[in-house]
Scaffold this active site. Sequence first.
Site, short mmCIF file in Angstrom:
data_model
loop_
_atom_site.label_atom_id
_atom_site.label_comp_id
_atom_site.label_asym_id
_atom_site.label_seq_id
_atom_site.Cartn_x
_atom_site.Cartn_y
_atom_site.Cartn_z
N LYS A 126 0.82 -1.22 0.00
CA LYS A 126 0.00 0.00 0.00
C LYS A 126 0.86 1.27 0.00
O LYS A 126 0.58 2.21 -0.75
CB LYS A 126 -0.91 -0.03 1.23
N ARG A 178 -11.18 3.56 10.31
CA ARG A 178 -11.14 2.15 10.65
C ARG A 178 -12.46 1.66 11.24
O ARG A 178 -12.61 0.47 11.52
CB ARG A 178 -9.99 1.86 11.62
N ARG A 207 10.51 -9.57 3.98
CA ARG A 207 10.82 -8.18 4.35
C ARG A 207 11.48 -8.12 5.72
O ARG A 207 12.37 -7.29 5.97
CB ARG A 207 9.55 -7.33 4.34
N ARG A 261 12.16 -5.11 11.63
CA ARG A 261 10.92 -5.04 12.40
C ARG A 261 10.60 -6.42 12.97
O ARG A 261 10.52 -7.42 12.24
CB ARG A 261 9.77 -4.57 11.51
N ARG A 311 -1.88 -9.92 12.56
CA ARG A 311 -2.03 -8.59 11.96
C ARG A 311 -2.95 -8.64 10.75
O ARG A 311 -3.79 -7.75 10.55
CB ARG A 311 -0.65 -8.05 11.54
#
Length: 369
Positions: A193, A268, A307, A313, A325
């Site tokens: 995104k 959201r 990634r 992360r 998630r």
Amino acid sequence: MIKLHDKYFKPFISAKEIDDVIQRLAIEIAEDVGDEIPVFVGILNGSFMVVSDFVKKYPKPCEVTFIKLASYEGVKSTEDIQRLIGLTQDLTGRTVIILEDIIDTGNTLTEVHRIFKNEEVKSLKIATLFYKPEAYKKDYKLHYVGIEIPNKFIVGFGLDYDGLGRNLPEIYQIKETQHMTNLVLFGPPGAGKGTQADFLKEKYNLIHISTGDVFRYNIKNETALGMLAKSYMDKGELVPDQVTIDMLNAEVEKNADANGFIFDGFPRTNAQAESLNELMDSKDSQINAMIALEVDDEILVERLLSRGKTSGRADDADESIIRNRIAEYYNKTAILKDFYSAQNKYFGVDGVGSIDDITVRLSTVIDEL
């Protein structure tokens, strides 16, 4: 939405609302006048529909006449008032009530009072269907007011924009932001995104507003909203929607001349979506579409694990966290998918393939809006 000449106008006041207000004014004036036969004077061109509907609702005998004054050029009221058609009857000693379609600056009233002072009428009263208090510059008393409205140009029910719109049975308000594309961009973790938002903002000259970035900016710079948000976060509480909306409003205000916005990370919930709609409506704009990148879960997991090898992360390195998630994303977007689908504004786009291929698919949706 309608288009007259080069301008767009949005629905503002319904025909039913107008009818109810005229009915109220007719009864109110009839009670004040009593058994006296008043002379109602319409100011052409705009007031012909007001006068027609008003006298049909007036419950007692009355007389009707018209004068014609010109004071408009395009969408601005000018200081130059011209009398094009004058009175043709003796009104000495009569009660005269001016029926106006709209009073904004009040420039026309100066000429009206001058005309009727020379006629030596018994009394002169002013009635108007619409009134713009923010624009009114005169001290003349307005005896009867139908609806107070903001100082924005309107058309319909006798009012025109360069000759068009008088025939509309309802009132439309000018859409000051004439062309703007506003998108809500969604995608599960790993859908790409952020990458696509960068391409789209460049291609369409849009402003990308990431809620996370906006929060970080306000907190880092210790703005009033940032400090307020931090006070909730420090207590482990959710930041109220209104604080987030106020931050987004500030971002929109900073870029008032933008071609449009890409909202990323907000809304959201349905309540947030409604608040965003209200925000854009206050800017004479709207959300055009919610575009969601759709990617199979297994591909997302694979992308994020890959990634995680370079991103550093922790939430990209644990498969269970990644799946949680993704599940959280679907739980949140399912509600919003229904919200925007009900408005025919939801667009799912295949998020699998090369970056260029996905950009083309997104562009196809945006180009068709």
